[in-house]
Design a protein around this motif. Structure first.
Motif, mmCIF file in Angstrom:
data_model
loop_
_atom_site.group_PDB
_atom_site.id
_atom_site.type_symbol
_atom_site.label_atom_id
_atom_site.label_comp_id
_atom_site.label_asym_id
_atom_site.label_seq_id
_atom_site.Cartn_x
_atom_site.Cartn_y
_atom_site.Cartn_z
ATOM 1 N N GLY A 116 0.826 -1.190 0.000
ATOM 2 C CA GLY A 116 0.000 0.000 0.000
ATOM 3 C C GLY A 116 0.866 1.249 0.000
ATOM 4 O O GLY A 116 2.099 1.170 0.024
ATOM 5 N N GLN A 117 0.207 2.402 0.025
ATOM 6 C CA GLN A 117 0.930 3.673 -0.075
ATOM 7 C C GLN A 117 1.349 4.209 1.290
ATOM 8 O O GLN A 117 2.133 5.150 1.369
ATOM 9 C CB GLN A 117 0.053 4.717 -0.776
ATOM 10 C CG GLN A 117 -0.972 5.428 0.111
ATOM 11 C CD GLN A 117 -2.109 4.529 0.589
ATOM 12 O OE1 GLN A 117 -2.317 3.438 0.061
ATOM 13 N NE2 GLN A 117 -2.849 5.003 1.581
ATOM 14 N N GLY A 118 0.825 3.629 2.348
ATOM 15 C CA GLY A 118 1.210 4.033 3.695
ATOM 16 C C GLY A 118 0.244 5.008 4.331
ATOM 17 O O GLY A 118 -0.476 5.744 3.650
ATOM 18 N N THR A 119 0.236 5.004 5.657
ATOM 19 C CA THR A 119 -0.573 5.945 6.426
ATOM 20 C C THR A 119 0.261 6.422 7.614
ATOM 21 O O THR A 119 0.933 5.628 8.261
ATOM 22 C CB THR A 119 -1.900 5.299 6.881
ATOM 23 O OG1 THR A 119 -2.730 6.282 7.502
ATOM 24 C CG2 THR A 119 -1.686 4.143 7.841
ATOM 25 N N GLN A 120 0.209 7.731 7.871
ATOM 26 C CA GLN A 120 1.063 8.325 8.893
ATOM 27 C C GLN A 120 0.435 8.176 10.271
ATOM 28 O O GLN A 120 -0.728 8.552 10.482
ATOM 29 C CB GLN A 120 1.292 9.805 8.605
ATOM 30 C CG GLN A 120 2.091 10.541 9.664
ATOM 31 C CD GLN A 120 3.555 10.154 9.687
ATOM 32 O OE1 GLN A 120 4.200 10.133 8.642
ATOM 33 N NE2 GLN A 120 4.091 9.876 10.868
ATOM 34 N N VAL A 121 1.224 7.661 11.189
ATOM 35 C CA VAL A 121 0.833 7.598 12.596
ATOM 36 C C VAL A 121 1.806 8.458 13.382
ATOM 37 O O VAL A 121 3.016 8.257 13.303
ATOM 38 C CB VAL A 121 0.855 6.157 13.131
ATOM 39 C CG1 VAL A 121 0.613 6.144 14.639
ATOM 40 C CG2 VAL A 121 -0.186 5.307 12.414
ATOM 41 N N THR A 122 1.279 9.421 14.112
ATOM 42 C CA THR A 122 2.105 10.291 14.933
ATOM 43 C C THR A 122 1.614 10.218 16.371
ATOM 44 O O THR A 122 0.436 10.459 16.647
ATOM 45 C CB THR A 122 2.048 11.738 14.440
ATOM 46 O OG1 THR A 122 2.468 11.792 13.070
ATOM 47 C CG2 THR A 122 2.953 12.634 15.275
ATOM 48 N N VAL A 123 2.513 9.846 17.266
ATOM 49 C CA VAL A 123 2.177 9.735 18.684
ATOM 50 C C VAL A 123 2.903 10.850 19.417
ATOM 51 O O VAL A 123 4.125 10.845 19.531
ATOM 52 C CB VAL A 123 2.578 8.359 19.252
ATOM 53 C CG1 VAL A 123 2.120 8.248 20.710
ATOM 54 C CG2 VAL A 123 1.989 7.246 18.402
ATOM 55 N N SER A 124 2.134 11.803 19.888
ATOM 56 C CA SER A 124 2.725 12.971 20.524
ATOM 57 C C SER A 124 1.699 13.652 21.411
ATOM 58 O O SER A 124 0.504 13.647 21.110
ATOM 59 C CB SER A 124 3.216 13.952 19.452
ATOM 60 O OG SER A 124 3.689 15.139 20.043
ATOM 61 N N SER A 125 2.194 14.243 22.484
ATOM 62 C CA SER A 125 1.305 15.002 23.360
ATOM 63 C C SER A 125 1.248 16.461 22.938
ATOM 64 O O SER A 125 0.515 17.253 23.537
ATOM 65 C CB SER A 125 1.774 14.881 24.806
ATOM 66 O OG SER A 125 3.122 15.270 24.922
#
Length: 125
Positions: A116-125
């Motif tokens: 697939g083309q990818g999906t962004q996951v960002t874990v941040s407060s």
């Protein structure tokens, strides 16, 4: 060859949960599914894979006990449930598929042909 589309990535706070989906253009029967991720400046990492036949699974040590891979062949969709997310989980997440592949002790990107083309996951407060 299957076409894959990931979805579900977004910004989330540490400790929260997120579920990624991977929708296939056709039947996922007989396909192994893998979830991989790549953070900036790092190599692509195998996060979790599930076999085409017996649904045996692999998890990277960094996600064991927090992530769960699953598949719903009736919906031609695979999932990655991510709990207790950490900032170090931040990456682009990709799903991949490979026909008739058994996952043993490894989850190698080179074993998978469809991506697939990818999906962004960002874990941040």
């Amino acid at each position: 060859q299957l076409q894959l589309v990931e979805s579900g990535g977004r910004l989330v706070q540490p400790g929260r949960s997120l579920r990624l989906s991977c929708a296939a253009s056709g039947s996922m029967d007989y396909y192994a599914i893998g979830w991989f991720r790549q953070a900036p400046g790092k190599e692509r990492e195998g996060v979790s894979c599930i076999s085409s036949s017996d649904d045996s699974t692999y998890y990277a040590d960094s996600v064991k006990g927090r992530f769960t891979i699953s598949r719903d062949n009736a919906k031609n969709t695979a999932y990655l449930q991510m709990n207790s997310l950490k900032p170090e989980d931040t990456a682009i997440y990709y799903c991949a598929a490979q026909y008739l592949l058994t996952v043993n002790s490894m989850c190698e990107a080179t074993s998978f042909a469809a991506w697939g083309q990818g999906t962004q996951v960002t874990v941040s407060s």
